[in-house]
Scaffold this motif. Structure first.
Motif, PDB file in Angstrom:
ATOM      1  N   VAL A  70      92.394 -13.782  24.426  1.00 16.35           N
ATOM      2  CA  VAL A  70      93.741 -14.142  24.882  1.00 16.35           C
ATOM      3  C   VAL A  70      93.857 -15.659  24.973  1.00 16.35           C
ATOM      4  N   TYR A  71      92.835 -16.312  25.533  1.00 17.87           N
ATOM      5  CA  TYR A  71      92.833 -17.782  25.604  1.00 17.87           C
ATOM      6  C   TYR A  71      92.984 -18.380  24.209  1.00 17.87           C
ATOM      7  N   TRP A  72      92.212 -17.865  23.246  1.00 16.07           N
ATOM      8  CA  TRP A  72      92.235 -18.427  21.892  1.00 16.07           C
ATOM      9  C   TRP A  72      93.609 -18.258  21.258  1.00 16.07           C
ATOM     10  N   ILE A  73      94.205 -17.069  21.409  1.00 17.77           N
ATOM     11  CA  ILE A  73      95.495 -16.803  20.770  1.00 17.77           C
ATOM     12  C   ILE A  73      96.601 -17.664  21.383  1.00 17.77           C
ATOM     13  N   VAL A  74      96.627 -17.752  22.718  1.00 16.62           N
ATOM     14  CA  VAL A  74      97.653 -18.575  23.379  1.00 16.62           C
ATOM     15  C   VAL A  74      97.463 -20.040  23.015  1.00 16.62           C
ATOM     16  N   ASN A  75      96.236 -20.508  23.033  1.00 15.71           N
ATOM     17  CA  ASN A  75      95.937 -21.892  22.655  1.00 15.71           C
ATOM     18  C   ASN A  75      96.384 -22.157  21.213  1.00 15.71           C
ATOM     19  N   ARG A  76      96.119 -21.196  20.330  1.00 19.03           N
ATOM     20  CA  ARG A  76      96.468 -21.364  18.911  1.00 19.03           C
ATOM     21  C   ARG A  76      97.979 -21.422  18.720  1.00 19.03           C
ATOM     22  N   LEU A  77      98.734 -20.565  19.413  1.00 18.63           N
ATOM     23  CA  LEU A  77     100.180 -20.493  19.181  1.00 18.63           C
ATOM     24  C   LEU A  77     100.951 -21.585  19.905  1.00 18.63           C
ATOM     25  N   PHE A  78     100.430 -22.049  21.049  1.00 17.13           N
ATOM     26  CA  PHE A  78     101.138 -23.080  21.803  1.00 17.13           C
ATOM     27  C   PHE A  78     100.502 -24.467  21.655  1.00 17.13           C
ATOM     28  N   SER A  79      99.335 -24.523  21.007  1.00 15.15           N
ATOM     29  CA  SER A  79      98.606 -25.791  20.847  1.00 15.15           C
ATOM     30  C   SER A  79      98.384 -26.467  22.194  1.00 15.15           C
ATOM     31  N   SER A  80      97.942 -25.670  23.175  1.00 10.85           N
ATOM     32  CA  SER A  80      97.705 -26.186  24.527  1.00 10.85           C
ATOM     33  C   SER A  80      96.496 -25.492  25.128  1.00 10.85           C
ATOM     34  N   CYS A  81      95.399 -26.254  25.287  1.00  9.68           N
ATOM     35  CA  CYS A  81      94.195 -25.683  25.901  1.00  9.68           C
ATOM     36  C   CYS A  81      94.435 -25.306  27.356  1.00  9.68           C
ATOM     37  N   VAL A  82      95.220 -26.142  28.059  1.00 10.15           N
ATOM     38  CA  VAL A  82      95.473 -25.896  29.483  1.00 10.15           C
ATOM     39  C   VAL A  82      96.264 -24.605  29.658  1.00 10.15           C
ATOM     40  N   LEU A  83      97.320 -24.433  28.851  1.00  6.32           N
ATOM     41  CA  LEU A  83      98.103 -23.202  28.940  1.00  6.32           C
ATOM     42  C   LEU A  83      97.256 -22.003  28.515  1.00  6.32           C
ATOM     43  N   GLY A  84      96.436 -22.185  27.476  1.00  6.11           N
ATOM     44  CA  GLY A  84      95.561 -21.102  27.033  1.00  6.11           C
ATOM     45  C   GLY A  84      94.597 -20.674  28.121  1.00  6.11           C
ATOM     46  N   LEU A  85      94.020 -21.669  28.827  1.00  6.38           N
ATOM     47  CA  LEU A  85      93.082 -21.361  29.918  1.00  6.38           C
ATOM     48  C   LEU A  85      93.801 -20.645  31.054  1.00  6.38           C
ATOM     49  N   PHE A  86      94.990 -21.137  31.412  1.00  8.78           N
ATOM     50  CA  PHE A  86      95.746 -20.510  32.495  1.00  8.78           C
ATOM     51  C   PHE A  86      96.136 -19.081  32.127  1.00  8.78           C
ATOM     52  N   ALA A  87      96.606 -18.870  30.889  1.00 13.02           N
ATOM     53  CA  ALA A  87      97.005 -17.528  30.446  1.00 13.02           C
ATOM     54  C   ALA A  87      95.806 -16.593  30.408  1.00 13.02           C
ATOM     55  N   GLY A  88      94.639 -17.095  29.932  1.00  8.89           N
ATOM     56  CA  GLY A  88      93.434 -16.270  29.882  1.00  8.89           C
ATOM     57  C   GLY A  88      92.978 -15.845  31.263  1.00  8.89           C
ATOM     58  N   LEU A  89      93.005 -16.794  32.215  1.00  6.00           N
ATOM     59  CA  LEU A  89      92.614 -16.470  33.589  1.00  6.00           C
ATOM     60  C   LEU A  89      93.634 -15.537  34.251  1.00  6.00           C
ATOM     61  N   PHE A  90      94.905 -15.796  33.992  1.00  8.54           N
ATOM     62  CA  PHE A  90      95.976 -14.977  34.564  1.00  8.54           C
ATOM     63  C   PHE A  90      95.839 -13.524  34.098  1.00  8.54           C
ATOM     64  N   PHE A  91      95.611 -13.357  32.794  1.00  4.11           N
ATOM     65  CA  PHE A  91      95.397 -12.019  32.255  1.00  4.11           C
ATOM     66  C   PHE A  91      94.124 -11.399  32.818  1.00  4.11           C
ATOM     67  N   SER A  92      93.061 -12.165  32.865  1.00  5.45           N
ATOM     68  CA  SER A  92      91.755 -11.637  33.285  1.00  5.45           C
ATOM     69  C   SER A  92      91.755 -11.168  34.725  1.00  5.45           C
ATOM     70  N   LEU A  93      92.421 -11.904  35.606  1.00  3.68           N
ATOM     71  CA  LEU A  93      92.304 -11.671  37.043  1.00  3.68           C
ATOM     72  C   LEU A  93      93.513 -10.976  37.652  1.00  3.68           C
ATOM     73  N   HIS A  94      94.521 -10.686  36.854  1.00  3.63           N
ATOM     74  CA  HIS A  94      95.732 -10.043  37.384  1.00  3.63           C
ATOM     75  C   HIS A  94      95.391  -8.640  37.890  1.00  3.63           C
ATOM     76  N   PRO A  95      95.890  -8.264  39.064  1.00  2.00           N
ATOM     77  CA  PRO A  95      95.536  -6.950  39.637  1.00  2.00           C
ATOM     78  C   PRO A  95      96.023  -5.756  38.826  1.00  2.00           C
ATOM     79  N   ILE A  96      96.984  -5.944  37.928  1.00  2.00           N
ATOM     80  CA  ILE A  96      97.450  -4.810  37.125  1.00  2.00           C
ATOM     81  C   ILE A  96      96.355  -4.331  36.177  1.00  2.00           C
ATOM     82  N   GLN A  97      95.316  -5.169  35.941  1.00  2.37           N
ATOM     83  CA  GLN A  97      94.197  -4.773  35.074  1.00  2.37           C
ATOM     84  C   GLN A  97      93.125  -4.001  35.831  1.00  2.37           C
ATOM     85  N   SER A  98      93.210  -3.939  37.145  1.00  7.61           N
ATOM     86  CA  SER A  98      92.135  -3.347  37.947  1.00  7.61           C
ATOM     87  C   SER A  98      91.838  -1.912  37.546  1.00  7.61           C
ATOM     88  N   GLU A  99      92.869  -1.121  37.324  1.00  8.97           N
ATOM     89  CA  GLU A  99      92.665   0.296  37.003  1.00  8.97           C
ATOM     90  C   GLU A  99      91.876   0.468  35.707  1.00  8.97           C
TER      91      GLU A  99
END
Length: 499
Positions: A70-99
């Motif tokens: 997810v980090y790689w794809i977001v970084n690739r499409l937005f050309s932003s490492c910071v946004l890619g890192l934030f999106a990757g962490l947001f996806f990884s740690l979001h409670p909707i993924q717990s199940e």
């Protein structure tokens, strides 16, 4: 492994609902054709046997790999490492993924997402190379093949790729020139659909209107979508959803229906406003919409609502939401107050996700915790009461078990093993007439279920009615001869109770 390709792959859903002892072999135990997901469980067992830490570790590793992709794809499409890192962490740690991540038996969602993301990664590499590096095309096709045989929701990937090429691909080729590269995806899709519907038909498919009518079905679809949307945008609203849960249909003219309509209008308007200048965001919103279709109940599914269904669609929705938050937190308005404020807000959002996810993971820790959470948050859904009833029953606390199982059945639980357990509670508490009536009811509805016959035989033994005892025993043994030793042990317990 050869059994992954046998006709007996698809498990009998009715037999599974009886009890774990009614049959000794359910095949891989799956009601739909997912051989790749099941293969991962076989590998689990070969590495860790029945130790749960190993399976949990594998789930975490797969989820971590997905987050990196997810980090790689977001970084690739937005050309932003910071946004890619934030999106990757947001996806990884979001409670909707717990199940999907915390429950071992829900691994199919994260495995399918892994292969979907990897297939898309290879496709982007193929497209960036001017559609010339065939090894990347081969990798994309192989990953798509593994994805659809991990879980059926992955079938939408070719449409996502088509939309990506049309919207963001550089260099651009005409649709006609690109068609030859899509033939492999279409061939895999047709082959998969043939196996899924003809060779290995899903034993849980049952076409019906949710709520009993077309209007109610549409309203429930909207309510489920709105619930997922709020849970994704507001992490602290995520709660454990009971198994086989279907929310009630809202009134056609009501505040709930109005909220659903407003949310849908805002979503569509957002896509239209972003179309011209923010096409990467539009792509992720389409990713969300396309992967959501298979779990939207457009074609009713056996389990109408579950957070694990959002694992693959949430990649697009959370990436888009991460972009909105990132843009807001880096606005000139906020930068005027403090250049560190943006970092603090990003950190606060991740901290909220971590906290909520830890609490949810704790709720998944045991059957008691799951049942308690479901009873607390969904008091009109029977699954939580059924689970608590089983926990108390197997712990020998029959009064508590009786209370929860009775409530479960009052709320509509018709699972044969749950009704049977309540009959056992009645017998253990000396309420033999209630036990007999309930067990006969189970037999009337499920005549091939062996356990109630043995339980009735034990009751007739207790009542010195040898004729009926013999009749029930013969019927039970005809269905399951392996239960004879269990019945002998049960009689010994009854002798102890008599004394």
């Amino acid at each position: 492994m050869p059994r992954l390709f046998e006709k007996g792959y698809i498990a009998d859903l009715q037999a599974i609902n009886y009890s774990s002892e009614s049959r000794s072999d359910f095949g891989p135990g799956s009601v739909s054709y997912r051989p790749i997901s099941n293969l991962t469980y076989f590998l689990d067992y070969s590495l860790f046997q029945a130790k749960p830490y190993g399976s949990h570790l594998i789930n975490i590793l797969i989820h971590s790999a997905n987050s990196i992709l997810v980090y790689w794809i977001v970084n690739r499409l937005f050309s932003s490492c910071v946004l890619g890192l934030f999106a990757g962490l947001f996806f990884s740690l979001h409670p909707i993924q717990s199940e999907a991540v915390a429950v071992m038996s829900y691994r199919a969602d994260i495995v399918a997402a892994f292969f979907v993301l990897y297939s898309f990664y290879f496709w982007v590499k193929f497209q960036e190379g001017g559609y010339l590096r065939k090894k990347y095309l081969g990798g994309a096709l192989a990953m798509y093949f593994f994805a659809v045989f991990s879980k059926e929701s992955a079938v939408m990937l070719p449409f996502v790729i088509l939309f990506f090429d049309q919207l963001l691909a550089v260099p651009q080729l005409s649709l006609r020139a690109r068609c030859k590269y899509y033939i492999g995806f279409v061939s895999i899709l047709i082959f998969y659909l043939y196996l899924y519907f003809i060779v290995f038909p899903n034993s849980s498919l049952s076409l019906h209107w949710l709520g009993g009518s077309f209007i109610d079905h549409c309203l429930i679809m909207g309510r489920i979508w709105y619930g997922y949307l709020i849970n994704s945008l507001l992490p602290w609203t995520v709660k454990l959803i009971p198994g086989a849960y279907c929310p009630p249909a809202p009134m056609l003219i009501s505040l709930v229906t109005a909220k659903i309509g407003i949310a849908l209008i805002i979503f569509i308007a957002s896509v239209l406003l972003l179309w011209r200048n923010y096409k990467p965001v539009v792509f992720f919103l389409f990713w969300y919409g396309l992967f959501y279709l298979p779990v939207s109940n457009l074609i009713p599914i056996a389990n109408p609502m579950a957070h694990r269904f959002m694992y693959l669609p949430s990649i697009g929705l959370l990436a888009g939401w991460a972009w909105v938050l990132h843009k807001a937190m880096n606005s000139h308005f906020l930068e005027k107050y403090s250049r560190h404020l943006s970092t603090m807000l990003h950190t606060a959002i991740i901290a909220i996700c971590v906290t909520c996810t830890l609490f949810l993971n704790g709720d998944w820790k045991s059957d008691f915790d799951v049942g308690y959470a479901w009873v607390k948050d969904y008091p009109t859904a029977y699954r939580g009461y059924a689970i608590l009833g089983k926990v108390y029953f197997y712990a020998g606390h029959f009064k508590e078990a009786k209370k929860y199982l009775e409530r479960s059945i009052q709320l509509g639980d018709q699972t044969p093993s749950d009704v049977f357990n309540l009959g056992q509670c009645y017998r253990q508490l000396g309420e033999l007439q209630e036990a007999q009536a309930l067990l006969k009811q189970v037999i009337d509805h499920n005549p091939d279920y062996a356990d109630p016959y043995f339980e009735l035989a034990a009751i007739y033994y207790f009542q010195n009615n040898s004729r009926l005892e013999q009749e029930m025993l013969e019927k039970g043994l005809a269905l399951n001869p392996k239960k004879s030793m269990m019945y002998i042990r049960q009689l010994r317990q009854l002798e102890i109770q008599r004394r």
